[in-house]
Design a protein around this motif. Sequence first.
Motif, short mmCIF file in Angstrom:
data_model
loop_
_atom_site.label_atom_id
_atom_site.label_comp_id
_atom_site.label_asym_id
_atom_site.label_seq_id
_atom_site.Cartn_x
_atom_site.Cartn_y
_atom_site.Cartn_z
N HIS A 138 -43.43 -83.62 -87.33
CA HIS A 138 -42.37 -84.10 -86.25
C HIS A 138 -41.19 -83.56 -86.40
O HIS A 138 -40.68 -83.48 -87.58
N PRO A 139 -40.31 -83.31 -85.31
CA PRO A 139 -39.03 -82.43 -85.68
C PRO A 139 -38.14 -83.44 -86.35
O PRO A 139 -37.22 -82.74 -86.95
N LEU A 140 -38.12 -84.64 -86.11
CA LEU A 140 -37.30 -85.47 -87.01
C LEU A 140 -37.47 -85.16 -88.55
O LEU A 140 -36.59 -85.11 -89.26
N ASP A 141 -38.76 -85.35 -88.90
CA ASP A 141 -39.08 -85.42 -90.02
C ASP A 141 -38.63 -83.91 -90.68
O ASP A 141 -37.99 -83.76 -91.91
N LEU A 142 -39.04 -82.76 -89.78
CA LEU A 142 -38.64 -81.54 -90.42
C LEU A 142 -37.09 -81.22 -90.52
O LEU A 142 -36.60 -80.53 -91.50
N VAL A 143 -36.55 -81.63 -89.64
CA VAL A 143 -35.10 -81.32 -89.54
C VAL A 143 -34.37 -81.91 -90.79
O VAL A 143 -33.46 -81.80 -91.39
N ALA A 144 -34.66 -83.43 -90.92
CA ALA A 144 -34.19 -84.25 -92.16
C ALA A 144 -34.60 -83.32 -93.52
O ALA A 144 -33.68 -83.58 -94.25
N ALA A 145 -35.86 -82.90 -93.68
CA ALA A 145 -35.92 -82.15 -94.79
C ALA A 145 -34.98 -80.94 -94.87
O ALA A 145 -34.53 -80.67 -95.91
N ARG A 146 -34.53 -80.23 -93.85
CA ARG A 146 -33.85 -79.19 -93.91
C ARG A 146 -32.32 -79.46 -94.48
O ARG A 146 -31.84 -78.87 -94.86
N LEU A 147 -32.08 -80.71 -93.84
CA LEU A 147 -30.58 -81.28 -94.20
C LEU A 147 -30.85 -81.57 -95.58
O LEU A 147 -29.71 -81.40 -96.44
N GLY A 148 -31.87 -82.22 -96.11
CA GLY A 148 -32.08 -82.44 -97.57
C GLY A 148 -31.74 -81.49 -98.38
O GLY A 148 -31.31 -81.41 -99.50
N GLU A 149 -32.22 -80.03 -98.09
CA GLU A 149 -32.26 -78.92 -98.69
C GLU A 149 -30.77 -78.62 -98.97
O GLU A 149 -30.47 -77.70 -99.71
N ALA A 150 -30.09 -78.99 -97.72
CA ALA A 150 -28.61 -78.86 -97.97
C ALA A 150 -27.64 -79.70 -98.64
O ALA A 150 -26.60 -79.88 -98.81
N GLY A 151 -28.48 -80.83 -99.29
CA GLY A 151 -27.79 -81.79 -100.18
C GLY A 151 -27.69 -83.14 -99.42
O GLY A 151 -27.19 -84.03 -100.07
N LEU A 152 -28.31 -83.45 -98.31
CA LEU A 152 -28.19 -84.45 -97.42
C LEU A 152 -29.38 -85.28 -97.55
O LEU A 152 -29.98 -85.56 -96.65
#
Length: 329
Positions: A125-139
């Motif tokens: 799901h785009p929401l899960d994937l984008v949240a993971a990418r933000l997590g890789e940036a420290g969020l």
Amino acid sequence: MTTDDMPSKEQVLILHDGDLTQTVRMLAAARRIRAYHPKARVTLLCGPDFEGLLKHCVYFNAVEPTLPDLAQKGFFERRKLARASQFDVVYDLDGGDAAQKVRRALSFSSTRWIRALPEPAGRGHPLDLVAARLGEAGLGQTHYALGEAPGPEVDWIDFVAKRSRTLEPAYFGLQGPYALFTPAGDDVKPALRWPKERWASLAHQILEAGIEPTIIGGPNAREVGRYIAHVAPGARDLTGRANLVQLAGLGRKANFAFGEDVGLLHLIVATGAPAVMFSPGEDAPHFDAPRGRHPTLLMHAPTLAQISVAEAVQAMRFAGGFANAPEAA
């Protein structure tokens, strides 16, 4: 991007331009970005289509609907504007050509560029994937199971409603419990839509439960809205009569919603209404489902005509939409 009177606080830029579904989903990422940069000045650089809604969002200090226009400027003009704006961090939630032109304009600056987009081959799901990418940036965390990442919330529309009665149900003549219908418009092939006769029959059953069916949508949904209101006296047709801010206001007080996979249903779900979504196909569209505080049940069939009204009502029972109904459905 404006250059006048830039404050000394941290400057954060979010890039996004998409359809309504993508814009609603973007709000989940924007909320996380705002929480991570609580004292920053956050600017959303976007397209003009949804400025009327986004300008009220508390996650942004400024909304500039000029991303397409900026992309049309010459390279050196873009670079001059980018440098003058002095952004510390840019979150690319767009990924389009315009965003790439902004990135090139910032290529020799100290601005940190965070590309928070799903990989083209990513499955989820785009929401899960984008949240993971933000997590890789420290969020936050760097992996989310399906449905784990928080969905968008439009609870900030309450602040707008306090200043304008045009967001209240009474403004549209809704005095009691009501449900929102968000049918696809006539720009969608009939084979991919729930038949208008089913919508009208559903309206009858909702009325018998003491809840007023209210059809919403743009001009392309007027034909089905008029049909439902004509065949099911008591149903209210608001197609083409309310803007997105007003519809978000209606969503926050709706008992529930039914709809096809249209952007408006995603917005209504984000305001907090439980929902049932009709989707054609053999498999449930888990990676396309709206997400909000309450559940959205997915009903799918090779053709939507195979989904009966009784099944739709039963699905809403499971979603909890009838919990506060005046009488049992």
